[in-house]
Design a protein around this motif. Structure first.
Motif, PDB file in Angstrom:
ATOM      1  N   SER A  79       5.366  11.879  -8.148  1.00  0.00           N
ATOM      2  CA  SER A  79       4.317  10.850  -8.133  1.00  0.00           C
ATOM      3  C   SER A  79       3.234  11.103  -7.096  1.00  0.00           C
ATOM      4  O   SER A  79       2.459  10.201  -6.771  1.00  0.00           O
ATOM      5  CB  SER A  79       4.943   9.467  -7.891  1.00  0.00           C
ATOM      6  OG  SER A  79       5.511   9.390  -6.584  1.00  0.00           O
ATOM      7  N   SER A  80       3.143  12.327  -6.578  1.00  0.00           N
ATOM      8  CA  SER A  80       2.149  12.603  -5.527  1.00  0.00           C
ATOM      9  C   SER A  80       0.710  12.413  -6.004  1.00  0.00           C
ATOM     10  O   SER A  80      -0.181  12.083  -5.215  1.00  0.00           O
ATOM     11  CB  SER A  80       2.338  14.021  -4.972  1.00  0.00           C
ATOM     12  OG  SER A  80       2.239  14.982  -6.006  1.00  0.00           O
TER      13      SER A  80
ATOM     14  N   LEU B 267      -0.370  10.000  -7.778  1.00  0.00           N
ATOM     15  CA  LEU B 267      -0.683   8.582  -7.576  1.00  0.00           C
ATOM     16  C   LEU B 267      -0.907   8.293  -6.097  1.00  0.00           C
ATOM     17  O   LEU B 267      -1.744   7.463  -5.735  1.00  0.00           O
ATOM     18  CB  LEU B 267       0.442   7.703  -8.129  1.00  0.00           C
ATOM     19  CG  LEU B 267       0.801   7.890  -9.601  1.00  0.00           C
ATOM     20  CD1 LEU B 267       1.765   6.800 -10.044  1.00  0.00           C
ATOM     21  CD2 LEU B 267      -0.435   7.894 -10.486  1.00  0.00           C
ATOM     22  N   TRP B 268      -0.139   8.982  -5.256  1.00  0.00           N
ATOM     23  CA  TRP B 268      -0.316   8.832  -3.807  1.00  0.00           C
ATOM     24  C   TRP B 268      -1.708   9.296  -3.390  1.00  0.00           C
ATOM     25  O   TRP B 268      -2.382   8.643  -2.586  1.00  0.00           O
ATOM     26  CB  TRP B 268       0.765   9.634  -3.087  1.00  0.00           C
ATOM     27  CG  TRP B 268       0.605   9.672  -1.605  1.00  0.00           C
ATOM     28  CD1 TRP B 268       0.940   8.692  -0.712  1.00  0.00           C
ATOM     29  CD2 TRP B 268       0.056  10.745  -0.827  1.00  0.00           C
ATOM     30  NE1 TRP B 268       0.634   9.087   0.566  1.00  0.00           N
ATOM     31  CE2 TRP B 268       0.096  10.346   0.519  1.00  0.00           C
ATOM     32  CE3 TRP B 268      -0.452  12.010  -1.151  1.00  0.00           C
ATOM     33  CZ2 TRP B 268      -0.365  11.172   1.553  1.00  0.00           C
ATOM     34  CZ3 TRP B 268      -0.901  12.831  -0.125  1.00  0.00           C
ATOM     35  CH2 TRP B 268      -0.854  12.407   1.204  1.00  0.00           C
TER      36      TRP B 268
ATOM     37  N   SER C  10      -2.978   4.723  -5.894  1.00  0.00           N
ATOM     38  CA  SER C  10      -2.784   3.845  -7.059  1.00  0.00           C
ATOM     39  C   SER C  10      -1.853   2.667  -6.794  1.00  0.00           C
ATOM     40  O   SER C  10      -1.966   1.632  -7.461  1.00  0.00           O
ATOM     41  CB  SER C  10      -2.231   4.656  -8.236  1.00  0.00           C
ATOM     42  OG  SER C  10      -3.092   5.701  -8.593  1.00  0.00           O
ATOM     43  N   LEU C  11      -0.935   2.805  -5.851  1.00  0.00           N
ATOM     44  CA  LEU C  11       0.066   1.760  -5.637  1.00  0.00           C
ATOM     45  C   LEU C  11      -0.153   0.959  -4.352  1.00  0.00           C
ATOM     46  O   LEU C  11       0.639   0.063  -4.049  1.00  0.00           O
ATOM     47  CB  LEU C  11       1.469   2.386  -5.612  1.00  0.00           C
ATOM     48  CG  LEU C  11       1.869   3.154  -6.872  1.00  0.00           C
ATOM     49  CD1 LEU C  11       3.244   3.781  -6.704  1.00  0.00           C
ATOM     50  CD2 LEU C  11       1.842   2.241  -8.096  1.00  0.00           C
TER      51      LEU C  11
ATOM     52  N   HIS D 253       5.337   5.013   1.789  1.00  0.00           N
ATOM     53  CA  HIS D 253       4.352   6.093   1.793  1.00  0.00           C
ATOM     54  C   HIS D 253       3.256   5.841   0.755  1.00  0.00           C
ATOM     55  O   HIS D 253       2.106   6.257   0.944  1.00  0.00           O
ATOM     56  CB  HIS D 253       5.026   7.439   1.541  1.00  0.00           C
ATOM     57  CG  HIS D 253       5.656   8.024   2.762  1.00  0.00           C
ATOM     58  ND1 HIS D 253       5.023   8.937   3.561  1.00  0.00           N
ATOM     59  CD2 HIS D 253       6.862   7.790   3.328  1.00  0.00           C
ATOM     60  CE1 HIS D 253       5.814   9.256   4.572  1.00  0.00           C
ATOM     61  NE2 HIS D 253       6.939   8.575   4.456  1.00  0.00           N
ATOM     62  N   HIS D 254       3.612   5.168  -0.335  1.00  0.00           N
ATOM     63  CA  HIS D 254       2.623   4.823  -1.364  1.00  0.00           C
ATOM     64  C   HIS D 254       1.782   3.606  -0.965  1.00  0.00           C
ATOM     65  O   HIS D 254       0.856   3.240  -1.692  1.00  0.00           O
ATOM     66  CB  HIS D 254       3.320   4.533  -2.694  1.00  0.00           C
ATOM     67  CG  HIS D 254       3.548   5.747  -3.549  1.00  0.00           C
ATOM     68  ND1 HIS D 254       2.510   6.441  -4.135  1.00  0.00           N
ATOM     69  CD2 HIS D 254       4.682   6.388  -3.925  1.00  0.00           C
ATOM     70  CE1 HIS D 254       2.989   7.451  -4.844  1.00  0.00           C
ATOM     71  NE2 HIS D 254       4.304   7.458  -4.726  1.00  0.00           N
TER      72      HIS D 254
END
Length: 204
Positions: free
Chosen positions: A95-96, A98-99, A103-104, A135-136
Motif C-alpha cells: 500500500s505504499s 497510497l502512503w 490517501s488515508l 504511518h498512513h
C-alpha cells in the motif's frame, strides 16, 4: 448526502476473525453507514504459486482502490506468534502508493484479532496492525471502558480493539466478545460519519 463507507478488511483461517468482522459490520450498519466486507489472499512459501483471482467463498479480495476510497477502516487478523498474519502484512506492504499520495490521512481506523489461547499475543498483534495505520496518518479508534462488556469479559475483548479466543469453538464468539465487536463498529461509524460530514471530500 454522501454515503459513509467503512471498509472491514480481515484475514481469517478458521473463521473466528471473520465472526468478529461480521459483528463489526452489524455495529457499522446500525449507525446507518455502509460496510464493505473484504479479505486478503493467502501467501505461499512457494514463490511460483499464485492464488485464484476470486476467493472460492466468503468476502471478495480487497483492492487498493477500495482502501483508498473508504471513509474508515476496521482491520483484523488472527494472532500469529504475537503478530498479524503474513497475508495481511503482505497486503499492507503493497500500500505504499497510497502512503505516497496521503490517501488515508485523517481517516478513522480500528483493529481486531483472535487467538487460540488466553495469553496468545492479542495485544501485541493489535499494536502490530496499528503501526502501518499510524504511518498512513490514520486516526486510531479503540474500545472505551464505557462499554460495559470490556469490564465483564473473561474471554476476548480489549481497549485496544475487539478480540476473541478459540478455546473450544473456533467459529462462535462469546456474548461479551460479540458486544465489544458491535460496539467497536458503532463507534468507528459514528466517528467516520462526523469526519465525512465535516470534510466531504475525505474519502476521495
Amino acid at each position: 448526502m454522501q454515503t459513509c463507507q467503512i471498509l472491514v478488511l480481515y484475514y481469517s483461517k478458521h473463521g473466528l476473525t471473520k465472526q468478529i468482522a461480521e459483528s463489526i459490520v452489524k455495529g457499522i450498519e446500525s449507525e446507518g453507514a455502509e460496510a464493505l466486507l473484504r479479505t486478503v489472499p493467502d501467501v505461499s512459501t512457494h514463490i511460483f504459486e499464485s492464488v485464484a483471482p476470486v476467493p472460492s467463498s466468503g468476502a471478495p479480495y480487497i483492492t487498493l482502490d477500495e482502501l483508498a476510497k473508504c471513509d474508515g477502516l476496521a482491520l483484523g487478523s488472527p494472532t500469529h506468534f504475537g503478530n498479524m498474519a503474513g497475508a495481511m502484512k503482505h497486503f499492507l506492504d503493497s500500500s505504499s502508493s497510497l502512503w505516497l499520495k496521503g490517501s488515508l490521512i485523517d481517516k478513522p481506523a480500528c483493529v481486531f484479532t483472535s487467538s487460540s489461547s488466553l495469553h496468545g499475543g492479542q495485544e501485541t498483534t493489535l499494536i502490530s496492525m496499528m503501526m502501518p495505520l499510524i504511518h498512513h496518518g490514520m486516526l486510531l479508534v479503540g474500545v472505551p471502558y464505557s462499554i460495559a462488556a470490556v469490564h465483564k469479559t473473561t474471554s476476548g475483548g480489549t481497549p485496544y480493539g475487539a478480540s476473541a479466543i478459540a478455546l473450544t469453538d473456533k467459529t462462535k464468539l462469546s456474548k461479551e466478545e460479540q458486544e465489544i465487536a458491535i460496539a467497536q463498529g458503532k463507534r468507528l461509524a459514528k466517528i467516520a460519519k462526523q469526519l465525512t460530514q465535516a470534510t466531504p471530500n475525505l474519502g476521495n
